[in-house]
Design an enzyme around this catalytic site. Sequence first.
Site, mmCIF file in Angstrom:
data_model
loop_
_atom_site.group_PDB
_atom_site.id
_atom_site.type_symbol
_atom_site.label_atom_id
_atom_site.label_comp_id
_atom_site.label_asym_id
_atom_site.label_seq_id
_atom_site.Cartn_x
_atom_site.Cartn_y
_atom_site.Cartn_z
ATOM 1 N N ASN A 141 -2.028 -0.160 7.035
ATOM 2 C CA ASN A 141 -1.457 -1.435 7.483
ATOM 3 C C ASN A 141 -0.504 -2.095 6.469
ATOM 4 O OD1 ASN A 141 -3.413 -2.264 5.731
ATOM 5 N ND2 ASN A 141 -4.614 -3.409 7.219
ATOM 6 N N TYR A 145 -12.346 -2.689 -3.498
ATOM 7 C CA TYR A 145 -12.929 -2.660 -2.161
ATOM 8 C C TYR A 145 -14.463 -2.666 -2.165
ATOM 9 C CZ TYR A 145 -8.260 -2.062 -0.169
ATOM 10 O OH TYR A 145 -6.949 -2.251 0.227
ATOM 11 N N LYS A 174 0.828 -1.211 0.000
ATOM 12 C CA LYS A 174 0.000 0.000 0.000
ATOM 13 C C LYS A 174 0.867 1.267 0.000
ATOM 14 C CE LYS A 174 -3.919 -2.254 2.323
ATOM 15 N NZ LYS A 174 -4.863 -2.173 3.472
ATOM 16 N N HIS A 201 -2.009 -5.417 1.333
ATOM 17 C CA HIS A 201 -3.282 -6.086 1.075
ATOM 18 C C HIS A 201 -2.985 -7.497 0.586
ATOM 19 C CE1 HIS A 201 -7.236 -7.096 -0.506
ATOM 20 N NE2 HIS A 201 -6.576 -7.603 -1.543
ATOM 21 N N GLU A 205 -9.491 -10.030 -7.855
ATOM 22 C CA GLU A 205 -8.543 -8.938 -7.635
ATOM 23 C C GLU A 205 -7.394 -8.971 -8.650
ATOM 24 O OE1 GLU A 205 -7.606 -9.475 -3.481
ATOM 25 O OE2 GLU A 205 -9.625 -8.865 -2.866
HETATM 26 N N1 UDP Z 1 -9.825 -1.070 7.366
HETATM 27 C C1 UDP Z 1 -9.904 0.107 8.111
HETATM 28 N N2 UDP Z 1 -10.651 0.082 9.269
HETATM 29 C C2 UDP Z 1 -11.297 -1.021 9.699
HETATM 30 C C3 UDP Z 1 -11.207 -2.199 8.945
HETATM 31 C C4 UDP Z 1 -10.471 -2.194 7.785
HETATM 32 O O1 UDP Z 1 -9.324 1.112 7.746
HETATM 33 O O2 UDP Z 1 -11.958 -0.968 10.745
HETATM 34 C C5 UDP Z 1 -9.040 -1.072 6.127
HETATM 35 C C6 UDP Z 1 -7.707 -1.735 6.313
HETATM 36 O O3 UDP Z 1 -6.731 -1.011 5.573
HETATM 37 C C7 UDP Z 1 -7.904 -3.104 5.705
HETATM 38 C C8 UDP Z 1 -8.913 -2.807 4.598
HETATM 39 O O4 UDP Z 1 -9.727 -1.773 5.116
HETATM 40 O O5 UDP Z 1 -6.706 -3.671 5.233
HETATM 41 C C9 UDP Z 1 -9.766 -3.976 4.191
HETATM 42 O O6 UDP Z 1 -10.377 -4.526 5.329
HETATM 43 P P1 UDP Z 1 -10.472 -6.098 5.566
HETATM 44 O O7 UDP Z 1 -11.442 -6.334 6.649
HETATM 45 O O8 UDP Z 1 -10.727 -6.750 4.240
HETATM 46 O O9 UDP Z 1 -9.012 -6.466 6.114
HETATM 47 P P2 UDP Z 1 -7.796 -7.258 5.437
HETATM 48 O O10 UDP Z 1 -8.385 -8.314 4.547
HETATM 49 O O11 UDP Z 1 -6.989 -6.238 4.659
HETATM 50 O O12 UDP Z 1 -7.024 -7.817 6.590
HETATM 51 MG MG MG Z 2 -9.770 -8.110 3.013
#
Ligand code: UDP
Ligand code: MG
Length: 158
Positions: free
Chosen positions: A116, A53, A13, A119, A130
């Site tokens: 974080n 997303y 990211k 992805h 994706e």
């Molecule tokens: N995210 C966020 N706040 C939240 C949950 C998710 O900003 O409370 C963001 C975070 O960057 C995350 C992305 O949205 O990586 C996608 O969320 P997901 O639940 O799919 O998490 P991941 O699969 O990336 O672990």
């Molecule tokens: Mg995810």
Amino acid sequence: MGHTEERTFIAIKPDAVIRGLTSTIIKRFEDKGYKIIGLKMLMVSKEQAAQHYAEHFGKPFYDRLIKYIQSGPIVAMVLQGYNVIKGARQLMGATDPAEAQVGTIRADFAQLKEYNSVHGSDCPESAAREIAIYFKPEELCTNWKNMTELVTEKEDLE
Ligand code: UDP
Ligand code: MG
């Protein structure tokens, strides 16, 4: 025996790219032995961000997530390997870096879940979807052998 390889979509990211962590993060995946079959740096378009997303549309963090993923370059990758979807997510760690285990990418290189660092696809259907958002089929280098395969082949010839 009977193991089949999978593919997954990984993105480094913007904040991690900007902080110069691209090579460090790629190395985590390479060290595991996953084969990189697609790799590029790009600026995510509005359309790509919305497609990527789509499952999060309407959630409280959605607007910020879409803005953030377009805030700088990402490094997009397709990895191939055994159980690579789950394995790559294990290397990444939990969504919230504060919850992620030390030694994972998110624990080691990030502080907040909004930023974080990486992805990774969460299931085979997401991976296929994706990968198609970011790569054309002809952009994937599927026809090369990694070291293990080369060595095995050489020994077979001897
Ligand atoms: N995210 C966020 N706040 C939240 C949950 C998710 O900003 O409370 C963001 C975070 O960057 C995350 C992305 O949205 O990586 C996608 O969320 P997901 O639940 O799919 O998490 P991941 O699969 O990336 O672990
Ligand atoms: Mg995810």
